[in-house]
Design a protein around this motif. Structure first.
Motif, mmCIF file in Angstrom:
data_model
loop_
_atom_site.group_PDB
_atom_site.id
_atom_site.type_symbol
_atom_site.label_atom_id
_atom_site.label_comp_id
_atom_site.label_asym_id
_atom_site.label_seq_id
_atom_site.Cartn_x
_atom_site.Cartn_y
_atom_site.Cartn_z
ATOM 1 N N ALA A 1 40.220 20.091 46.002
ATOM 2 C CA ALA A 1 41.496 20.803 45.432
ATOM 3 C C ALA A 1 41.325 20.999 43.924
ATOM 4 O O ALA A 1 41.554 22.121 43.503
ATOM 5 N N MET A 2 41.097 19.966 43.278
ATOM 6 C CA MET A 2 40.868 20.356 41.925
ATOM 7 C C MET A 2 39.867 21.054 41.464
ATOM 8 O O MET A 2 39.940 21.879 40.342
ATOM 9 N N TYR A 3 38.701 20.790 42.244
ATOM 10 C CA TYR A 3 37.263 21.699 42.009
ATOM 11 C C TYR A 3 37.679 23.239 42.144
ATOM 12 O O TYR A 3 37.475 24.188 41.383
ATOM 13 N N LEU A 4 38.558 23.642 43.100
ATOM 14 C CA LEU A 4 38.913 24.805 43.479
ATOM 15 C C LEU A 4 40.030 25.395 42.570
ATOM 16 O O LEU A 4 39.841 26.640 42.271
ATOM 17 N N LYS A 5 40.784 24.528 42.151
ATOM 18 C CA LYS A 5 41.532 24.993 41.020
ATOM 19 C C LYS A 5 40.896 25.562 39.835
ATOM 20 O O LYS A 5 41.217 26.460 39.218
ATOM 21 N N SER A 6 39.656 25.152 39.386
ATOM 22 C CA SER A 6 38.869 25.403 38.414
ATOM 23 C C SER A 6 38.240 26.675 38.493
ATOM 24 O O SER A 6 37.805 27.374 37.879
ATOM 25 N N LYS A 7 38.232 27.251 39.940
ATOM 26 C CA LYS A 7 37.879 28.590 40.436
ATOM 27 C C LYS A 7 38.662 29.581 40.726
ATOM 28 O O LYS A 7 38.482 30.570 40.978
ATOM 29 N N PHE A 8 40.012 29.453 39.909
ATOM 30 C CA PHE A 8 41.072 30.299 40.188
ATOM 31 C C PHE A 8 40.794 31.724 39.583
ATOM 32 O O PHE A 8 40.926 32.663 40.268
ATOM 33 N N ASP A 9 40.187 31.767 38.392
ATOM 34 C CA ASP A 9 39.908 32.922 37.876
ATOM 35 C C ASP A 9 38.813 33.966 38.744
ATOM 36 O O ASP A 9 38.899 35.151 38.837
ATOM 37 N N TYR A 10 37.748 32.998 39.234
ATOM 38 C CA TYR A 10 36.801 33.822 40.078
ATOM 39 C C TYR A 10 37.496 34.211 41.482
ATOM 40 O O TYR A 10 37.181 35.492 41.763
ATOM 41 N N LEU A 11 38.400 33.630 41.915
ATOM 42 C CA LEU A 11 39.062 33.777 43.033
ATOM 43 C C LEU A 11 40.015 35.000 43.051
ATOM 44 O O LEU A 11 39.875 36.100 43.648
ATOM 45 N N ARG A 12 40.691 35.417 41.880
ATOM 46 C CA ARG A 12 41.269 36.491 41.224
ATOM 47 C C ARG A 12 40.498 37.704 41.133
ATOM 48 O O ARG A 12 40.776 38.773 41.572
ATOM 49 N N GLN A 13 39.266 37.403 40.557
ATOM 50 C CA GLN A 13 38.280 38.589 40.263
ATOM 51 C C GLN A 13 37.638 38.962 41.272
ATOM 52 O O GLN A 13 37.426 40.222 41.445
ATOM 53 N N THR A 14 37.436 38.262 42.471
ATOM 54 C CA THR A 14 37.001 38.892 43.599
ATOM 55 C C THR A 14 37.765 39.208 44.745
ATOM 56 O O THR A 14 37.433 39.446 45.901
ATOM 57 N N ALA A 15 39.147 39.111 44.583
ATOM 58 C CA ALA A 15 40.107 39.293 45.557
ATOM 59 C C ALA A 15 39.947 40.883 45.718
ATOM 60 O O ALA A 15 39.657 41.807 44.943
ATOM 61 N N THR A 16 40.536 41.071 46.999
ATOM 62 C CA THR A 16 40.454 42.441 47.408
ATOM 63 C C THR A 16 42.036 42.912 47.348
ATOM 64 O O THR A 16 43.010 42.295 47.204
ATOM 65 N N GLY A 17 42.075 44.247 47.506
ATOM 66 C CA GLY A 17 43.705 44.955 47.417
ATOM 67 C C GLY A 17 43.931 45.552 46.216
ATOM 68 O O GLY A 17 43.868 44.672 45.157
ATOM 69 N N ALA A 18 44.253 46.793 46.091
ATOM 70 C CA ALA A 18 44.497 47.366 44.808
ATOM 71 C C ALA A 18 46.011 46.818 44.316
ATOM 72 O O ALA A 18 46.185 46.611 43.004
ATOM 73 N N THR A 19 46.781 46.615 45.253
ATOM 74 C CA THR A 19 48.165 46.354 44.797
ATOM 75 C C THR A 19 48.671 44.763 45.176
ATOM 76 O O THR A 19 49.325 44.114 44.211
ATOM 77 N N ILE A 20 48.151 44.583 46.305
ATOM 78 C CA ILE A 20 48.523 43.213 46.695
ATOM 79 C C ILE A 20 47.316 42.558 46.950
ATOM 80 O O ILE A 20 46.307 42.627 47.547
ATOM 81 N N PRO A 21 46.834 41.397 45.783
ATOM 82 C CA PRO A 21 45.517 40.893 46.279
ATOM 83 C C PRO A 21 45.452 39.883 47.319
ATOM 84 O O PRO A 21 46.431 39.468 47.919
ATOM 85 N N HIS A 22 44.412 39.973 47.971
ATOM 86 C CA HIS A 22 43.974 39.046 49.032
ATOM 87 C C HIS A 22 42.645 38.302 48.711
ATOM 88 O O HIS A 22 41.759 38.833 48.350
ATOM 89 N N ILE A 23 42.655 37.075 49.045
ATOM 90 C CA ILE A 23 41.515 36.182 48.817
ATOM 91 C C ILE A 23 40.254 36.694 49.697
ATOM 92 O O ILE A 23 40.335 37.104 50.776
ATOM 93 N N ASN A 24 39.186 36.981 48.955
ATOM 94 C CA ASN A 24 37.826 37.543 49.696
ATOM 95 C C ASN A 24 37.231 36.148 50.535
ATOM 96 O O ASN A 24 36.718 35.252 49.687
ATOM 97 N N ARG A 25 37.216 36.449 51.642
ATOM 98 C CA ARG A 25 36.888 35.128 52.357
ATOM 99 C C ARG A 25 35.202 34.866 51.940
ATOM 100 O O ARG A 25 35.115 33.729 51.796
ATOM 101 N N ASN A 26 34.383 35.775 51.929
ATOM 102 C CA ASN A 26 33.011 35.733 51.536
ATOM 103 C C ASN A 26 32.989 34.882 50.154
ATOM 104 O O ASN A 26 31.963 34.238 49.953
ATOM 105 N N ALA A 27 33.639 35.511 49.199
ATOM 106 C CA ALA A 27 33.663 34.932 47.911
ATOM 107 C C ALA A 27 33.815 33.471 47.938
ATOM 108 O O ALA A 27 33.487 32.852 47.240
#
Length: 398
Positions: free
Chosen positions: A103-129
């Motif tokens: 969990a703590m490791y994934l917290k450190s990847k928050f910026d990456y998860l937001r940058q790779t998210a899909t959806g123009a208005t509502i972000p969705h986590i990119n499963r592949n990313a």
């Protein structure tokens, strides 16, 4: 069991999305906790559902906000059904992986998860990313040590934030005790409009330049004349935010919009109704059209008293709401602010509150610096820990 972590997150976990559940107001003995996005941060508002099926989390699962403005937020140690905006990350049974560490490791990847998210208005986590995130190769015992160490720092960070909130609550309590409707002499204090508290010169109440008078393209990243906006008052205290400046030549055109020490600024667009007092050490600055500025008659009103009244007085807040007929306000204007009524207590009492406010602010500044230092420490420790650069040999595994 496999002692070291494998190459990518997708190779060690299964992912299950939650579903929508009906919330029950009177949970039965068989009701289960319903976990939403807010629950990933704390347990302040626990909700339940009587539904008998769903995607259930156990305390060893890592949870992630999958959709919406908070996509990428991580939580763990929760039990119950997860809502439709949450996904459960469950470690495979044959993998030796400590859930709090993950969990703590994934917290450190928050910026990456937001940058790779899909959806123009509502972000969705990119499963592949998400599944392709590489995992560090760290022994299980050290995973526990790292989680324990970072958890301690997280606890101190949460404690500092709680202290800051308690000081804010203290100020509000003092303000209401001194100036609320139950205050002694409240009924005899004169009821005035804010415009009556302003200095008696032209432009004492003003907004920033509109339209073509000041274009965003005219801002420069460095300069001698600062430009103040919403970000400088949104915390209900003055704080430097985005770096915006204009040239001295442009300032010659806009001198009427200058901000002075002790002015009260009020946000009138975007996040509205926030206010702050301009500090004494302000450089030459002007305000944007998103702010109203008030230069006060100091014999009638103390800036800290007026600023606090604008953002925290129930009497003032009710007027803002009624001016908008109960709807969510999209913006204020200078006319509304001028007409807002306020009880004017004696200036000596206002100054006494300002003294208390100043002393509490000094304490808040120390806590805020401590919080900043702890957050920097957490960032440095987590970077070193996930790279395997921390010497953890002297940490006991109790």
């Amino acid at each position: 069991m496999t002692e070291l972590m494998l190459q990518t997150l997708g190779s060690v976990i299964s992912i299950a999305k939650g579903k929508k559940h009906e919330i029950t107001d009177s949970p039965s003995g068989k009701a289960k906790r319903l976990i939403g996005i807010d629950d990933l941060r704390n347990d302040d508002l626990i909700r339940y559902t009587d539904d008998t099926s769903g995607i259930e989390a156990i305390s060893e699962d890592v949870l992630i906000a999958w959709d919406g403005a908070n996509a990428g937020t991580i939580g763990f140690g929760k039990r119950g059904y997860i809502g439709s905006t949450i996904a459960r990350l469950r470690v495979r049974a044959d993998i030796h992986l400590f859930a709090p560490f993950l969990a703590m490791y994934l917290k450190s990847k928050f910026d990456y998860l937001r940058q790779t998210a899909t959806g123009a208005t509502i972000p969705h986590i990119n499963r592949n990313a998400l599944e392709s995130i590489p995992l560090p190769t760290i022994e299980f015992a050290d995973q526990i040590r790292i989680a324990h160490l970072l958890g301690k720092v997280e606890g101190l960070i949460a404690q500092r934030k709680q202290h800051l909130q308690q000081l804010d609550d203290l100020l509000k309590s003092v303000f209401l005790e001194m100036f609320g409707s139950t205050s002694p002499n409240y009924e005899v204090w004169p009821l005035v409009e804010i415009r009556e508290l302003a200095a008696k010169h032209k432009g004492a109440m003003r907004t920033g330049p509109f339209g073509s008078n000041l274009l965003h393209s005219e801002f420069i990243p460095e300069g001698d004349v600062a430009v103040l906006g919403i970000d400088n008052a949104v915390q209900n205290r003055f704080a430097w935010g985005e770096h915006r400046f204009i040239s001295n030549q442009k300032y010659e055109e806009l001198q009427n919009y200058r901000i002075f020490p002790g002015d009260v600024i009020v946000t009138i667009m975007g996040t509205i109704g926030r206010s702050a007092v301009i500090p004494d050490d302000i450089p030459i600055a002007i305000n944007t059209k998103h702010l109203a500025a008030i230069t006060l008659d100091r014999e009638l009103a103390n800036p800290l008293f007026l600023s606090y009244s604008i953002h925290s007085s129930p009497f003032v807040l009710r007027q803002f709401a009624s001016k908008n007929r109960g709807a969510i306000m999209s913006g204020l204007n200078l006319g509304i602010i001028k007409e807002i009524k306020i009880k004017r207590p004696p200036i000596a009492l206002q100054n006494r509150f300002a003294d208390i406010h100043t002393r509490v602010d000094q304490l808040k500044s120390r806590y805020q610096q401590s919080l900043t230092d702890l957050e920097s420490l957490y960032g440095a420790l987590s970077q070193q820990a996930f790279k395997g650069e921390l010497d953890l040999s002297r940490m006991r595994l109790d």
